[in-house]
Design an enzyme around this catalytic site. Structure first.
Site, PDB file in Angstrom:
ATOM      1  N   ARG A 161     -32.447   9.890  70.295  1.00  0.00           N
ATOM      2  CA  ARG A 161     -31.160  10.332  69.764  1.00  0.00           C
ATOM      3  C   ARG A 161     -31.213  11.848  69.672  1.00  0.00           C
ATOM      4  NH1 ARG A 161     -32.981   6.069  66.473  1.00  0.00           N
ATOM      5  NH2 ARG A 161     -31.644   4.204  66.520  1.00  0.00           N
ATOM      6  N   LYS A 184     -33.839   6.196  62.523  1.00  0.00           N
ATOM      7  CA  LYS A 184     -32.944   5.796  61.447  1.00  0.00           C
ATOM      8  C   LYS A 184     -33.717   5.025  60.381  1.00  0.00           C
ATOM      9  CE  LYS A 184     -28.519   5.499  63.898  1.00  0.00           C
ATOM     10  NZ  LYS A 184     -27.399   4.597  64.273  1.00  0.00           N
ATOM     11  N   HIS A 252     -25.490  11.134  73.746  1.00  0.00           N
ATOM     12  CA  HIS A 252     -25.926   9.774  73.462  1.00  0.00           C
ATOM     13  C   HIS A 252     -25.909   8.914  74.722  1.00  0.00           C
ATOM     14  CE1 HIS A 252     -27.265   7.106  70.335  1.00  0.00           C
ATOM     15  NE2 HIS A 252     -26.430   6.149  70.720  1.00  0.00           N
ATOM     16  N   ARG A 255     -29.277   8.649  76.312  1.00  0.00           N
ATOM     17  CA  ARG A 255     -30.121   7.598  75.706  1.00  0.00           C
ATOM     18  C   ARG A 255     -29.724   6.228  76.250  1.00  0.00           C
ATOM     19  NH1 ARG A 255     -32.889   5.793  70.844  1.00  0.00           N
ATOM     20  NH2 ARG A 255     -31.742   4.164  69.741  1.00  0.00           N
ATOM     21  N   HIS A 278     -34.764   0.204  67.830  1.00  0.00           N
ATOM     22  CA  HIS A 278     -33.764  -0.724  67.290  1.00  0.00           C
ATOM     23  C   HIS A 278     -34.436  -1.710  66.342  1.00  0.00           C
ATOM     24  CE1 HIS A 278     -30.878  -0.153  70.955  1.00  0.00           C
ATOM     25  NE2 HIS A 278     -30.710   0.771  70.032  1.00  0.00           N
ATOM     26  N   TYR A 287     -27.497  -3.958  76.352  1.00  0.00           N
ATOM     27  CA  TYR A 287     -27.771  -3.348  77.653  1.00  0.00           C
ATOM     28  C   TYR A 287     -27.847  -4.380  78.764  1.00  0.00           C
ATOM     29  CZ  TYR A 287     -28.517   0.909  75.065  1.00  0.00           C
ATOM     30  OH  TYR A 287     -28.314   1.996  74.256  1.00  0.00           O
TER      31      TYR A 287
END
Length: 306
Positions: A161, A184, A252, A255, A278, A287
């Site tokens: 990110r 995150k 983004h 990514r 994730h 994806y």
């Protein structure tokens, strides 16, 4: 603006502090939480005819939470945004109910509105490479061009990110074979670093006029401060216009391209989940939908009977 009792306002501030301290939530998330919960508190106060204290907040029932959701939708809020706001309110109530000792089942059991998840919009392999090459020539100052190239190469080459790339400090350079990234929620992951990314950062490091000390930001603005992510967004905007790429060609998207191109090349979904950081495999599985959509597009264009 919060239209609530001093106790409710104080509770909101304490909850936000807990999100910072315990969950390491970024300031962008804190700002969104503050806005979303404040709107909810304001609605409940207006709905009930006056500021509501903590005990009154604990008495909110299902019909009232639904009335708030209907009010938000009538105000033009989409299903996706409303689901995010409801999530913030639930998180606040979960914390508040534990602190105050009331039953928050009515709030926590409220179902979020359904919405169709947006698929990521990656660039093609050629477009991603062209983007990196074009970014380098957007600035007449060599070290700035090298800096922008290094950042965008990290986004695509390592799946970072933009906030993760810009959070690197001088101790990270020169880059090794791997990087330890804090993503995150403070979740750490190890990502491999490809040779082009190492070389791009090394070139920037050599040209940068500032002392890249171990505890200071690796990527600097032209006056030496931490690089603002908006500058990378702007340089990519200029590059995409020159290349004729869509508005979705953002930092983004690099990514997204990283993940999609790995999957197309036979990458394992679990491994890609780890590389992206994730928490849920379902997030990474979006994806596969992108890859299938692209496959069908190629099939339709190329098959002689299509």
């Amino acid at each position: 603006m919060i239209d609530g009792s001093p106790a409710a306002t104080d509770a909101l501030h304490h909850w936000l502090d807990s999100q910072r301290a315990l969950k390491n939530a970024p300031e962008t998330t804190i700002t969104a939480y503050r806005h979303d919960v404040a709107r909810y508190l304001g609605f409940i106060s207006q709905h009930r005819g006056g500021p509501q204290g903590l005990a009154a907040l604990g008495d909110v029932n299902l019909s009232e939470i639904r009335a708030w959701m209907a009010h938000e939708r009538a105000d033009g809020i989409g299903a996706r945004s409303l689901a995010r706001r409801l999530s913030a309110v639930k998180s606040f109530y979960r914390w508040l109910s534990e602190r105050e000792g009331f039953d928050a089942t009515a709030i926590l059991s409220t179902r979020a509105p359904r919405f169709k998840a947006k698929l990521p919009r990656p660039l093609s392999v050629d477009a991603a490479s062209e983007m990196i090459e074009r970014v380098e020539v957007q600035s007449e100052t060599p070290w700035i061009g090298a800096r922008d190239t290094a950042v965008v190469t990290l986004l695509y080459g390592c799946g970072l990110r933009i906030s993760e790339a810009l959070s690197l400090n001088g101790a990270a350079a020169p880059l090794g074979d791997t990087l330890r990234i804090r993503g995150k929620g403070g979740k750490e992951r190890i990502v491999p670093v490809i040779a082009p990314a190492r070389e791009a950062v090394a070139t920037y490091q050599k040209l940068c006029p500032f002392d890249l000390t171990a505890d200071a930001p690796l990527f600097r603005g032209k006056r030496g401060g931490a690089l603002n992510p908006r500058l990378i967004q702007k340089v990519m905007e200029a590059a995409r216009l020159q290349l004729g790429l869509p508005a979705t060609a953002t930092p983004h998207a690099m990514r997204h391209s990283f993940a999609t191109h790995l999957l197309s090349a036979g990458g394992d979904l679990r491994a890609i989940q780890e590389l992206l950081g994730h928490s849920s495999l379902s997030t990474t599985q979006t994806y596969t939908a992108v890859d299938t959509a692209r496959l069908m597009e190629v099939y339709t264009q190329a098959h002689p009977k299509a």
